[in-house]
Design a protein around this motif. Structure first.
Motif, PDB file in Angstrom:
ATOM      1  N   ASP A   1      -4.425   5.766  -4.467  1.00  0.00           N
ATOM      2  CA  ASP A   1      -4.712   5.186  -3.153  1.00  0.00           C
ATOM      3  C   ASP A   1      -5.041   3.713  -3.357  1.00  0.00           C
ATOM      4  OD1 ASP A   1      -5.697   5.618  -0.152  1.00  0.00           O
ATOM      5  OD2 ASP A   1      -7.205   4.413  -1.207  1.00  0.00           O
ATOM      6  N   PHE A   2      -4.344   2.844  -2.658  1.00  0.00           N
ATOM      7  CA  PHE A   2      -4.467   1.398  -2.869  1.00  0.00           C
ATOM      8  C   PHE A   2      -5.922   0.928  -2.776  1.00  0.00           C
ATOM      9  CE2 PHE A   2      -4.409  -3.047  -1.678  1.00  0.00           C
ATOM     10  CZ  PHE A   2      -3.374  -3.588  -2.422  1.00  0.00           C
ATOM     11  N   GLN A   3      -6.606   1.260  -1.703  1.00  0.00           N
ATOM     12  CA  GLN A   3      -7.962   0.751  -1.497  1.00  0.00           C
ATOM     13  C   GLN A   3      -8.949   1.326  -2.510  1.00  0.00           C
ATOM     14  OE1 GLN A   3      -8.606  -1.738   0.367  1.00  0.00           O
ATOM     15  NE2 GLN A   3      -6.636  -1.818   1.440  1.00  0.00           N
ATOM     16  N   GLN A   4      -8.810   2.618  -2.815  1.00  0.00           N
ATOM     17  CA  GLN A   4      -9.712   3.224  -3.794  1.00  0.00           C
ATOM     18  C   GLN A   4      -9.528   2.612  -5.184  1.00  0.00           C
ATOM     19  OE1 GLN A   4     -10.663   7.493  -3.743  1.00  0.00           O
ATOM     20  NE2 GLN A   4      -9.210   7.691  -2.027  1.00  0.00           N
TER      21      GLN A   4
ATOM     22  N   PRO B   1      -7.489   9.310  -7.164  1.00  0.00           N
ATOM     23  CA  PRO B   1      -6.180   9.563  -6.550  1.00  0.00           C
ATOM     24  C   PRO B   1      -5.432   8.242  -6.384  1.00  0.00           C
ATOM     25  CG  PRO B   1      -7.944   9.712  -4.911  1.00  0.00           C
ATOM     26  CD  PRO B   1      -8.612   9.614  -6.247  1.00  0.00           C
TER      27      PRO B   1
ATOM     28  N   GLU C   1       0.818  -1.213   0.000  1.00  0.00           N
ATOM     29  CA  GLU C   1       0.000   0.000   0.000  1.00  0.00           C
ATOM     30  C   GLU C   1       0.855   1.267   0.000  1.00  0.00           C
ATOM     31  OE1 GLU C   1      -3.367   0.165   2.540  1.00  0.00           O
ATOM     32  OE2 GLU C   1      -3.826  -1.975   2.352  1.00  0.00           O
ATOM     33  N   ASN C   2       2.169   1.101  -0.087  1.00  0.00           N
ATOM     34  CA  ASN C   2       3.082   2.248  -0.057  1.00  0.00           C
ATOM     35  C   ASN C   2       3.341   2.777  -1.461  1.00  0.00           C
ATOM     36  OD1 ASN C   2       3.550   1.992   2.814  1.00  0.00           O
ATOM     37  ND2 ASN C   2       4.792   0.187   2.324  1.00  0.00           N
ATOM     38  N   VAL C   3       3.105   4.073  -1.664  1.00  0.00           N
ATOM     39  CA  VAL C   3       3.323   4.682  -2.972  1.00  0.00           C
ATOM     40  C   VAL C   3       4.816   4.721  -3.285  1.00  0.00           C
ATOM     41  CG1 VAL C   3       3.020   6.778  -4.365  1.00  0.00           C
ATOM     42  CG2 VAL C   3       1.224   6.072  -2.773  1.00  0.00           C
TER      43      VAL C   3
ATOM     44  N   ASP D   1       0.268  13.073  -9.139  1.00  0.00           N
ATOM     45  CA  ASP D   1      -1.067  13.656  -8.945  1.00  0.00           C
ATOM     46  C   ASP D   1      -1.459  14.594 -10.085  1.00  0.00           C
ATOM     47  OD1 ASP D   1      -1.455  12.291  -6.585  1.00  0.00           O
ATOM     48  OD2 ASP D   1      -0.611  13.884  -5.333  1.00  0.00           O
TER      49      ASP D   1
END
Length: 324
Positions: free
Chosen positions: A233-236, A231, A38-40, A50
């Motif tokens: 974001d892992f979960q999104q 954005p 989950e780390n960018v 972005d």
């Protein structure tokens, strides 16, 4: 429009990755898989992801348009790979050191031969005049697509060197959600990379054509934008791939303003691909292959087949078919 990046090298994942000791969902016979954390990835942060253009990652095979023997030509991806003995040494080093660092290649002896016309991809590092392999032990490169080479017959079907044109799938000039398949001068595609998709490429996830009437086309990289991008974001992103109609894609490639390319693949997130109908295959398409003043080199060619459909609209890309 911003200058889109050319796909010449392996593209890093938008998230930092780790290797899991379990069978790959992407490659048969591979007993490990690379998955995202989950780390960018700091590379993405540094490239200001972005503000990047998010585009659909297409499932085909990478191609390149550049000069060959003085004229614009289509080139197929051909990575120069180690021979069996060198591969064995490399794997042994990787296993014992948990890394490929400090492995020494003999560039002249460790690699399989490639066709004389083969060229290394852009930004491949060189040492003493020789291209050197990446961290996977491969030297990315290209080979010209010649009509006589049966290995690249599906690549050859989408170009007509006599006319100097390629069959390209892109957003329709009429706007909206529609796509178009059209003949584009190869000179206009020079120094671009594109994805060859179709009936006989990578299991045909887009359902194009049939064995009797195969359909193939080139899609310039970065030309299919993601609508309403999320954005990073892992979960999104996981939710979007599974729940959104626009998320029925193989992945996303971000084209950053500095030319950096960043990607995420469904397999990085532990998701299947393909998984039902794809977003691309369900978009409407219009055929714009006008043969006025052009004599295509073969009456049985894909160009001639598309010319017979000039002006025809299909409600879905996967419904494109030629009259028997």
């Amino acid at each position: 429009m911003r200058r889109l990046g050319s796909v010449q090298q392996k593209i890093p994942c938008v998230f930092l990755t780790e290797v899991k000791e379990e069978a790959s969902r992407k490659r048969d016979c591979q007993q490990f898989q690379v998955v995202a954390t989950e780390n960018v990835n700091p590379v993405a942060v540094e490239a200001n992801i972005d503000c990047a253009l998010a585009t659909e990652k297409l499932d085909g095979t990478c191609c390149y348009v550049s000069l060959y023997q003085g004229q614009p030509y289509l080139w197929a991806r051909l990575d120069r790979k180690p021979n069996k003995s060198a591969e064995k040494r490399f794997k042994k080093h990787q296993h014992s050191h948990k890394s490929c660092k400090d492995f020494t290649w003999n560039i002249e002896e460790d690699f399989k031969t490639v066709p004389e016309a083969w060229i290394p991809a852009h930004r491949v590092k060189h040492h003493d005049g020789h291209p050197i392999p990446d961290e996977n032990g491969h030297i990315p490169g290209w080979v010209p697509v010649e009509k006589s080479n049966k290995q690249y017959c599906w690549h050859a079907s989408v170009v007509d060197y006599e006319v100097g044109a390629a069959l390209v799938l892109r957003p329709s000039s009429g706007g909206g959600d529609a796509l178009e398949i059209t003949a584009v001068p190869l000179a206009e595609l020079q120094e671009q990379t594109l994805e060859l998709i179709g009936t006989n490429v990578n299991g045909n996830p887009y359902g194009l054509g049939s064995k009797k009437q195969p359909v193939h086309c080139l899609v310039p990289h970065g030309i299919i934008p993601i609508q309403n991008p999320l954005p990073v974001d892992f979960q999104q992103l996981c939710s979007w791939f599974q729940e959104s109609p626009e998320g029925r894609v193989e992945g996303i490639v971000w084209h950053c303003n500095d030319g950096t390319l960043i990607k995420v693949h469904r397999h990085h997130l532990g998701l299947r691909w393909p998984d039902g109908d794809t977003c691309l295959a369900n978009r409407p398409v219009v055929i714009r292959v006008d043969g006025t003043g052009v004599a295509y080199s073969n009456s049985k060619s894909l160009f001639t087949s598309f010319f017979t459909l000039n002006g025809h609209c299909f409600s879905r890309l996967q419904d494109v078919q030629f009259e028997s």
